[in-house]
Design an enzyme around this catalytic site. Structure first.
Site, PDB file in Angstrom:
ATOM      1  N   ASP A   1     -21.456  75.434  16.039  1.00 22.20           N
ATOM      2  CA  ASP A   1     -21.189  76.709  16.703  1.00 22.20           C
ATOM      3  C   ASP A   1     -20.341  77.588  15.803  1.00 22.20           C
ATOM      4  OD1 ASP A   1     -21.001  78.230  19.470  1.00 22.20           O
ATOM      5  OD2 ASP A   1     -18.991  78.263  18.589  1.00 22.20           O
TER       6      ASP A   1
ATOM      7  N   TYR B   1     -16.075  84.503  12.600  1.00 23.84           N
ATOM      8  CA  TYR B   1     -15.390  83.375  11.948  1.00 23.84           C
ATOM      9  C   TYR B   1     -15.460  83.460  10.410  1.00 23.84           C
ATOM     10  CZ  TYR B   1     -16.019  81.254  16.637  1.00 23.84           C
ATOM     11  OH  TYR B   1     -16.051  81.006  17.987  1.00 23.84           O
TER      12      TYR B   1
ATOM     13  N   LYS C   1     -22.880  84.371  16.881  1.00 22.59           N
ATOM     14  CA  LYS C   1     -22.546  85.347  17.928  1.00 22.59           C
ATOM     15  C   LYS C   1     -22.357  86.743  17.344  1.00 22.59           C
ATOM     16  CE  LYS C   1     -19.731  81.584  19.805  1.00 22.59           C
ATOM     17  NZ  LYS C   1     -19.052  80.967  18.668  1.00 22.59           N
TER      18      LYS C   1
ATOM     19  N   HIS D   1     -20.486  87.680  22.008  1.00 23.36           N
ATOM     20  CA  HIS D   1     -19.223  86.936  21.891  1.00 23.36           C
ATOM     21  C   HIS D   1     -18.269  87.242  23.052  1.00 23.36           C
ATOM     22  CE1 HIS D   1     -16.788  84.883  18.486  1.00 23.36           C
ATOM     23  NE2 HIS D   1     -16.324  84.518  19.651  1.00 23.36           N
TER      24      HIS D   1
HETATM   25  P1  NDP Z   1     -10.449  72.729  20.339  1.00 22.27           P
HETATM   26  O1  NDP Z   1     -10.048  72.637  21.777  1.00 22.27           O
HETATM   27  O2  NDP Z   1     -11.732  72.154  19.892  1.00 22.27           O
HETATM   28  O3  NDP Z   1      -9.234  72.138  19.516  1.00 22.27           O
HETATM   29  C1  NDP Z   1      -9.191  72.114  18.122  1.00 22.27           C
HETATM   30  C2  NDP Z   1      -7.835  71.552  17.729  1.00 22.27           C
HETATM   31  O4  NDP Z   1      -7.725  70.204  18.182  1.00 22.27           O
HETATM   32  C3  NDP Z   1      -7.613  71.534  16.258  1.00 22.27           C
HETATM   33  O5  NDP Z   1      -6.282  71.930  16.031  1.00 22.27           O
HETATM   34  C4  NDP Z   1      -7.805  70.077  15.863  1.00 22.27           C
HETATM   35  O6  NDP Z   1      -6.968  69.772  14.787  1.00 22.27           O
HETATM   36  C5  NDP Z   1      -7.380  69.345  17.106  1.00 22.27           C
HETATM   37  N1  NDP Z   1      -8.106  68.079  17.301  1.00 22.27           N
HETATM   38  C6  NDP Z   1      -9.443  67.892  17.198  1.00 22.27           C
HETATM   39  N2  NDP Z   1      -9.761  66.619  17.489  1.00 22.27           N
HETATM   40  C7  NDP Z   1      -8.605  65.984  17.770  1.00 22.27           C
HETATM   41  C8  NDP Z   1      -8.310  64.656  18.122  1.00 22.27           C
HETATM   42  N3  NDP Z   1      -9.271  63.758  18.271  1.00 22.27           N
HETATM   43  N4  NDP Z   1      -7.005  64.332  18.346  1.00 22.27           N
HETATM   44  C9  NDP Z   1      -6.029  65.274  18.199  1.00 22.27           C
HETATM   45  N5  NDP Z   1      -6.252  66.549  17.866  1.00 22.27           N
HETATM   46  C10 NDP Z   1      -7.547  66.922  17.652  1.00 22.27           C
HETATM   47  O7  NDP Z   1     -10.321  74.308  19.986  1.00 22.27           O
HETATM   48  P2  NDP Z   1     -11.202  75.518  19.498  1.00 22.27           P
HETATM   49  O8  NDP Z   1     -10.494  76.704  20.017  1.00 22.27           O
HETATM   50  O9  NDP Z   1     -11.490  75.448  18.056  1.00 22.27           O
HETATM   51  O10 NDP Z   1     -12.572  75.411  20.316  1.00 22.27           O
HETATM   52  C11 NDP Z   1     -13.692  74.686  19.863  1.00 22.27           C
HETATM   53  C12 NDP Z   1     -14.818  75.589  19.423  1.00 22.27           C
HETATM   54  O11 NDP Z   1     -15.215  76.457  20.476  1.00 22.27           O
HETATM   55  C13 NDP Z   1     -14.460  76.552  18.295  1.00 22.27           C
HETATM   56  O12 NDP Z   1     -14.354  75.919  17.068  1.00 22.27           O
HETATM   57  C14 NDP Z   1     -15.569  77.554  18.417  1.00 22.27           C
HETATM   58  O13 NDP Z   1     -16.764  77.057  17.854  1.00 22.27           O
HETATM   59  C15 NDP Z   1     -15.673  77.687  19.926  1.00 22.27           C
HETATM   60  N6  NDP Z   1     -14.835  78.807  20.419  1.00 22.27           N
HETATM   61  C16 NDP Z   1     -15.489  79.884  20.972  1.00 22.27           C
HETATM   62  C17 NDP Z   1     -14.778  80.954  21.457  1.00 22.27           C
HETATM   63  C18 NDP Z   1     -15.512  82.084  22.059  1.00 22.27           C
HETATM   64  O14 NDP Z   1     -14.892  83.124  22.333  1.00 22.27           O
HETATM   65  N7  NDP Z   1     -16.794  81.974  22.289  1.00 22.27           N
HETATM   66  C19 NDP Z   1     -13.310  81.017  21.403  1.00 22.27           C
HETATM   67  C20 NDP Z   1     -12.712  79.828  20.819  1.00 22.27           C
HETATM   68  C21 NDP Z   1     -13.467  78.768  20.381  1.00 22.27           C
HETATM   69  P3  NDP Z   1      -7.484  68.929  13.482  1.00 22.27           P
HETATM   70  O15 NDP Z   1      -8.334  69.877  12.685  1.00 22.27           O
HETATM   71  O16 NDP Z   1      -6.201  68.590  12.846  1.00 22.27           O
HETATM   72  O17 NDP Z   1      -8.245  67.747  13.999  1.00 22.27           O
END
Ligand code: NDP
Length: 273
Positions: free
Chosen positions: A47, A52, A77, A110
């Site tokens: 995604d 981004y 998006k 988006h």
């Molecule tokens: P997430 O809820 O997926 O959280 C990501 C964070 O969690 C990172 O800091 C990561 O750090 C940490 N993390 C991941 N796996 C673990 C684990 N197993 N244990 C502990 N920490 C963990 O957040 P996002 O906001 O990135 O949402 C996911 C996706 O949704 C986005 O990447 C995007 O594709 C989409 N999105 C869409 C939006 C929209 O408006 N349509 C808005 C926001 C997001 P680390 O890298 O250190 O693992």
């Protein structure tokens, strides 16, 4: 069920239940490396978004993966300042070119930019009818946005991608989307790691010998919500892919649902645009 398992959308297209998110993953090496690892681990959906600035890196990782592009479901998006009919058509062409894999599986609005999302939607309908994209949908639409869109839409959105985790359950939105056959997709499913230390989540995780992140992904799946965990770390990418081989009890689901406090990590769609 595994990373290849798919939900069937209202146009018959299929999307993996668990995809890989790349918001705030740095353009360049970080995105290339993260997506490459995810594909190696077995994720079959990515995604991204023009916002981004990492579509090129997503595309490059897919091209270099040894998989055929058909094996990887790609979502991108149209950003807020690209919205409108002609500008969306232009934005789509630019996104497709940056991805460089000859296709986009799912194209989303988006955010519901007031006064513009209907023109944007007409452009998405054209792209869909012309066979430029496999499916079209929306993101960050509340019930009132969807009701408004559906008054004029000729093609129904297949997906509504929204912030979704136990602290923001949005039962009305879930119920509305279910009734309209619009698949809900979760962004920030891991609460951006802010609430992984919540005692209820920790307790459920301990009971299954799993991590809090795995519990949240599993909770999405049991709600029949497509989910998009993001990580840049190989151990987390692997961990997040293992949410298929355990099941939360009805009682545990209720306990997690009860964490709902309407808490948003990201912006409220009504005040953001
Ligand atoms: P997430 O809820 O997926 O959280 C990501 C964070 O969690 C990172 O800091 C990561 O750090 C940490 N993390 C991941 N796996 C673990 C684990 N197993 N244990 C502990 N920490 C963990 O957040 P996002 O906001 O990135 O949402 C996911 C996706 O949704 C986005 O990447 C995007 O594709 C989409 N999105 C869409 C939006 C929209 O408006 N349509 C808005 C926001 C997001 P680390 O890298 O250190 O693992």
């Amino acid at each position: 069920m595994d990373l290849n398992s798919t939900a069937t959308l209202n146009n018959g297209a299929r999307i993996p239940w668990v995809g890989f998110g790349v918001f705030q993953t740095e353009p360049g090496e970080e995105t290339y490396r993260s997506v490459s690892i995810a594909l190696r681990v077995g994720y079959r959906a990515v995604d991204t978004a023009s916002y981004y600035r990492n579509e090129e890196d997503v595309g490059r990782a897919i091209r270099d993966s040894g998989l055929s592009p058909e094996e990887v479901y790609v979502t991108t998006k149209v950003w807020n300042d690209e919205q409108g009919y002609d500008s969306t058509l232009k934005a789509f062409a630019a996104s497709k070119k940056r991805l460089g894999i000859g296709k986009v599986d799912l194209y989303l609005i988006h955010w519901p930019v007031t006064g513009r999302y209907k023109d944007t939607w007409r452009a998405l309908e054209k792209l869909y009818r012309d066979g430029e994209v496999g499916a079209i949908g929306v993101s960050n639409f509340k019930v009132h946005h969807l009701e408004d869109l559906l008054q004029d839409a000729e093609v129904k959105p297949v997906i509504n991608q929204v912030e979704f985790h136990p602290f923001l359950l949005q039962p009305d939105l879930l119920e509305y989307c279910d009734r309209q056959q619009i698949q809900v997709e979760a962004w920030s499913p891991l609460t951006r790691a802010r609430f992984l230390d919540n005692p209820v989540i920790q307790e459920v995780a301990r009971a299954h010998g799993r991590s809090p992140a795995q519990v949240l992904i599993r909770w999405d799946l049991q709600h029949r919500v497509v989910t998009l965990p993001r990580s840049t770390k190989e151990n987390h990418i692997r961990e997040n892919a293992r949410a298929f081989d355990f099941e939360l009890t009805g009682e545990e689901m209720k306990k997690l649902d009860a964490l709902d406090s309407g808490t948003r990590i990201g912006p409220d769609p009504d005040s953001f645009v």
